[in-house]
Write an enzyme that holds these catalytic residues in place. Sequence first.
Site, PDB file in Angstrom:
ATOM      1  N   HIS A 103      19.948   1.984   2.157  1.00 23.55           N
ATOM      2  CA  HIS A 103      18.835   2.905   1.924  1.00 23.55           C
ATOM      3  C   HIS A 103      17.866   2.414   0.847  1.00 23.55           C
ATOM      4  O   HIS A 103      16.678   2.674   0.937  1.00 23.55           O
ATOM      5  CB  HIS A 103      19.429   4.248   1.505  1.00 23.55           C
ATOM      6  CG  HIS A 103      18.427   5.314   1.212  1.00 23.55           C
ATOM      7  ND1 HIS A 103      17.575   5.800   2.177  1.00 23.55           N
ATOM      8  CD2 HIS A 103      18.131   5.998   0.071  1.00 23.55           C
ATOM      9  CE1 HIS A 103      16.811   6.750   1.648  1.00 23.55           C
ATOM     10  NE2 HIS A 103      17.113   6.869   0.368  1.00 23.55           N
ATOM     11  N   SER A 118       0.824  -1.213   0.000  1.00 22.70           N
ATOM     12  CA  SER A 118       0.000   0.000   0.000  1.00 22.70           C
ATOM     13  C   SER A 118       0.857   1.262   0.000  1.00 22.70           C
ATOM     14  O   SER A 118       0.462   2.293   0.546  1.00 22.70           O
ATOM     15  CB  SER A 118      -0.910  -0.008   1.228  1.00 22.70           C
ATOM     16  OG  SER A 118      -0.103  -0.034   2.402  1.00 22.70           O
ATOM     17  N   ARG A 145      20.964   4.086  -7.958  1.00 17.64           N
ATOM     18  CA  ARG A 145      19.788   4.933  -8.219  1.00 17.64           C
ATOM     19  C   ARG A 145      20.119   6.411  -8.043  1.00 17.64           C
ATOM     20  O   ARG A 145      20.706   6.817  -7.034  1.00 17.64           O
ATOM     21  CB  ARG A 145      18.663   4.561  -7.263  1.00 17.64           C
ATOM     22  CG  ARG A 145      17.454   5.462  -7.371  1.00 17.64           C
ATOM     23  CD  ARG A 145      16.340   4.966  -6.503  1.00 17.64           C
ATOM     24  NE  ARG A 145      16.625   5.095  -5.100  1.00 17.64           N
ATOM     25  CZ  ARG A 145      16.279   6.144  -4.360  1.00 17.64           C
ATOM     26  NH1 ARG A 145      15.651   7.180  -4.894  1.00 17.64           N
ATOM     27  NH2 ARG A 145      16.556   6.166  -3.064  1.00 17.64           N
ATOM     28  N   GLU A 162      19.589  17.578  -5.740  1.00 21.93           N
ATOM     29  CA  GLU A 162      20.226  16.496  -4.975  1.00 21.93           C
ATOM     30  C   GLU A 162      21.417  15.975  -5.753  1.00 21.93           C
ATOM     31  O   GLU A 162      21.593  16.303  -6.935  1.00 21.93           O
ATOM     32  CB  GLU A 162      19.198  15.383  -4.696  1.00 21.93           C
ATOM     33  CG  GLU A 162      18.123  15.811  -3.696  1.00 21.93           C
ATOM     34  CD  GLU A 162      17.052  14.773  -3.465  1.00 21.93           C
ATOM     35  OE1 GLU A 162      16.924  13.851  -4.290  1.00 21.93           O
ATOM     36  OE2 GLU A 162      16.329  14.890  -2.470  1.00 21.93           O
ATOM     37  N   GLY A 206      12.118  14.229  -2.173  1.00 23.35           N
ATOM     38  CA  GLY A 206      11.112  14.594  -3.149  1.00 23.35           C
ATOM     39  C   GLY A 206      11.070  13.665  -4.348  1.00 23.35           C
ATOM     40  O   GLY A 206      11.473  12.507  -4.264  1.00 23.35           O
ATOM     41  N   ARG A 215      25.511   9.192  -4.907  1.00 17.75           N
ATOM     42  CA  ARG A 215      25.531   8.592  -3.568  1.00 17.75           C
ATOM     43  C   ARG A 215      26.605   7.549  -3.329  1.00 17.75           C
ATOM     44  O   ARG A 215      27.163   7.472  -2.248  1.00 17.75           O
ATOM     45  CB  ARG A 215      24.205   7.887  -3.334  1.00 17.75           C
ATOM     46  CG  ARG A 215      23.210   8.790  -2.815  1.00 17.75           C
ATOM     47  CD  ARG A 215      21.940   8.093  -2.572  1.00 17.75           C
ATOM     48  NE  ARG A 215      20.989   9.179  -2.482  1.00 17.75           N
ATOM     49  CZ  ARG A 215      19.708   9.032  -2.428  1.00 17.75           C
ATOM     50  NH1 ARG A 215      19.190   7.839  -2.452  1.00 17.75           N
ATOM     51  NH2 ARG A 215      18.927  10.078  -2.329  1.00 17.75           N
ATOM     52  N   HIS A 223      22.853   5.150   1.691  1.00 20.58           N
ATOM     53  CA  HIS A 223      22.691   6.609   1.710  1.00 20.58           C
ATOM     54  C   HIS A 223      23.843   7.169   2.532  1.00 20.58           C
ATOM     55  O   HIS A 223      24.145   6.650   3.609  1.00 20.58           O
ATOM     56  CB  HIS A 223      21.351   6.982   2.339  1.00 20.58           C
ATOM     57  CG  HIS A 223      20.938   8.399   2.056  1.00 20.58           C
ATOM     58  ND1 HIS A 223      21.590   9.481   2.589  1.00 20.58           N
ATOM     59  CD2 HIS A 223      19.952   8.901   1.283  1.00 20.58           C
ATOM     60  CE1 HIS A 223      21.006  10.599   2.162  1.00 20.58           C
ATOM     61  NE2 HIS A 223      20.014  10.271   1.364  1.00 20.58           N
TER      62      HIS A 223
END
Length: 538
Positions: free
Chosen positions: A356, A13, A391, A120, A49, A295, A244
Site C-alpha cells: 500500500h 502532479s 506509517r 483509523e 483522509g 497496520r 494495507h
Amino acid sequence: MADQSYDVIIIGSGAAGLTAAINLAQDKKVLVLAKGALDGGSTNWAQGGIAAVLDGGDSFENHVEDTMVAGAGLNDRATVEFVVSEAPVAIERLARLGVPFNADENGGQEFGERWHLTREGGHSHRRIVHVDDATGAAVQRALTAAAQANPNITLVTDMVAIDLITSRHGERFSGDGHVWGVYAFNKRTSHVEALLGRATILATGGAGRTYLFSTAPRGATGDGIAMAWRAGARVSNMEMNQFHPTCLYNLEVKNFLITEAMRGEGGKLKLPPGVPGGGKRFMDRFDKRGELAPRDIVARAIDHEIKRLGLDYVHLDISHKPREFILEHFPTIYARLIDLDIDITKEPIPVVPAQHYTCGGVVIDLDGRTDLPGLYAAGEVTESGLHGANRLASNSLLECLVFGEAAANHIHAHWEELPSPPPIRAWDESRVTDSDEEVIVQHNWKEIRRFMWDYVGIVRSTKRLERAKHRIDLLAQEVDEYYGNFRVTPDLIELRNLLEVSRLIVRSALKRKESRGLHYTIDYPDMLPEAEDTILVP
Ligand code: FAD
Ligand code: SIN
C-alpha cells in the site's frame, strides 16, 4: 528536440508536486510533469483522509506519540514534531482552496471545530478530516484547479521522466552533482526532451507496483527513487513496505482498497464460515487494540490466519451498523461493491492484505533538500523521518502538503544561490533501434512483481531474500542490455526503475538484522535495542 527552461521543474502532479507548484508560482515559472494524466497518482485514490490535531481533547503530543509508536521508534522525532505541528494549518489551506471536508453537525465554527473527524488504526483520538470515503479525489481536484488557474504553472501530461540531468550531462564536465532538471520521454512525439530548471523537485510517489498485489496505481513504479539513486542521492529504509490489511479480494478487481476508516467506524475482521472459528472475530488474539492496532500488526495477523487455515481471504464486516450510517460514511465503497454484487449493508467483504505504501525513499531534510544541490523531494518518494518503520494511517497526504510547501519555501529563500543551468548535452537518440521483442519487457515486469510478493512480502527470511537477490542480479543483466540497445519506451523506463527499486528493497532488507515495524523476518524475530535507519549510499 527542444531544450526548455523554467525556474523550477516539478516531476509529479499529486498532492506533493501541486502543493509545491502552487507555493512557488507566486513569482517563479514552474513546469509540472505527469507521466500519464494529472490525476494518475495515488493522491486521487486516497480514501480515509488526512490526520491533524483539530479536536480540543487531542494534542500535538498525542499525534506525535501515535506516529512514533506506529513507526516502532525508527521515526525522526524532530520531523514528526514539525509535520504534526504544521498539520492544522495545512488542512485549513486545503479547505480554503475548496476541499469540501465533511462537516461535524455538532461542531462549532472555530478553526478545526467544524469538521467531522474519523478514526483509523493506531490513532488514540479521532483526528482524520475526510471527504466521505474519497478524500484524495477531492484534494486532487482542488489542487489541480488551483494550479490550472495559475499562469506561472505549466502542466504537462504524458511525459515520462527518465533520468535527472546532473552536472555530468553538461557540455563541460563538472563533478559537483548539481541537478538541472530531467530528460523526459514525450509519449505524444516519442522523443526525449531536456527540461531545465534552477531547481528540481521530485514528487513522483511510491513504488507499490514492485509487488504483485498493491493498492497503488499502475504508475507507482518508484521512478523518482531510482532516478535520485542513479544521480547519487542516498536512499533510506527501503525495506519498510507497508501492506494495507484490507484490500478487496476479487479475481477481477485486484487493487480496490477498503478504507481503514471502516474499522475506525466499527467494522470487524472475522474468519469466513466453514473453518474453525468461522464467522468469529480474531484480532483480539493478536493485539489488545483489536481491529484498530497499527497496520503492520493487523496485516500480519490476517496473513497468519490466511496461511494457517489455507484461506483465500478473511471477512471485514460493517453490516451490523445501520444502513443509513454505512451509506453516509462509505458511499464510494458501497457503490463500487454493489457493482460486484456485494451489498456491504447486508454482508461481509472478502479482504486480503496488499502492498500500500513505500515508507522508505530519498533522504530529505526538513526543507525537502536531498543530498544533491538543486534537487528537492516531497511526498511518498521520500524518507523524511516521519514514518519510521511503519506509517500511521492518514499521515501521508499530510507529509505531501507539509514538505511540498517546505521545499517551495526553501527555494524561494535561497533563489539567488541557485545557479542557472549550463549548456546541457541533448539525449542521444541516434544510436538506438526499436526492440523486436516487447514480450521480454512485459515478462520481466511480471516476474519482478511475482518474486517480490513471494520472497520479500509480509513475512521474510534471509533465504527468501537471497533468492530474490539472485533473480534481480540475473534480470539486471538482461534489462541493462535491453536498455543500452533499444529505443526507450515508457514500459522499459519503468521496468528499469522497478528493478532498481526492488534491488534497493532487498539490499535494505538483508541489511536489517532484526524485526521492526513492517520488516518482519523469521531469522531475526526480535527488535534490537537501538533503532537505526538503513541508509544506502550510491
Ligand atoms: P502521487 O499522488 O502518487 O503522484 C505521483 C505523481 O508523479 C503522478 O503525477 C505521476 O504521474 C508522477 N510521476 C511518477 N513517475 C513519473 C515519471 N517518471 N515521470 C513523470 N511523472 C511521474 N494517504 C493518506 O494520508 N490518507 C489516505 O486516506 C490514503 N489513502 C490511500 C488509498 C490508496 C488506495 C492509496 C494507493 C494510497 C493512499 N494513501 C493515503 C497514500 C497517499 O495517497 C499517497 O502516499 C500520496 O497521495 C502520495 O502523493 P504524492 O504526491 O507523493 O504522489
Ligand atoms: C485508508 O483509507 O485506509 C488509507 C489511509 C492511509 O493509507 O493513510
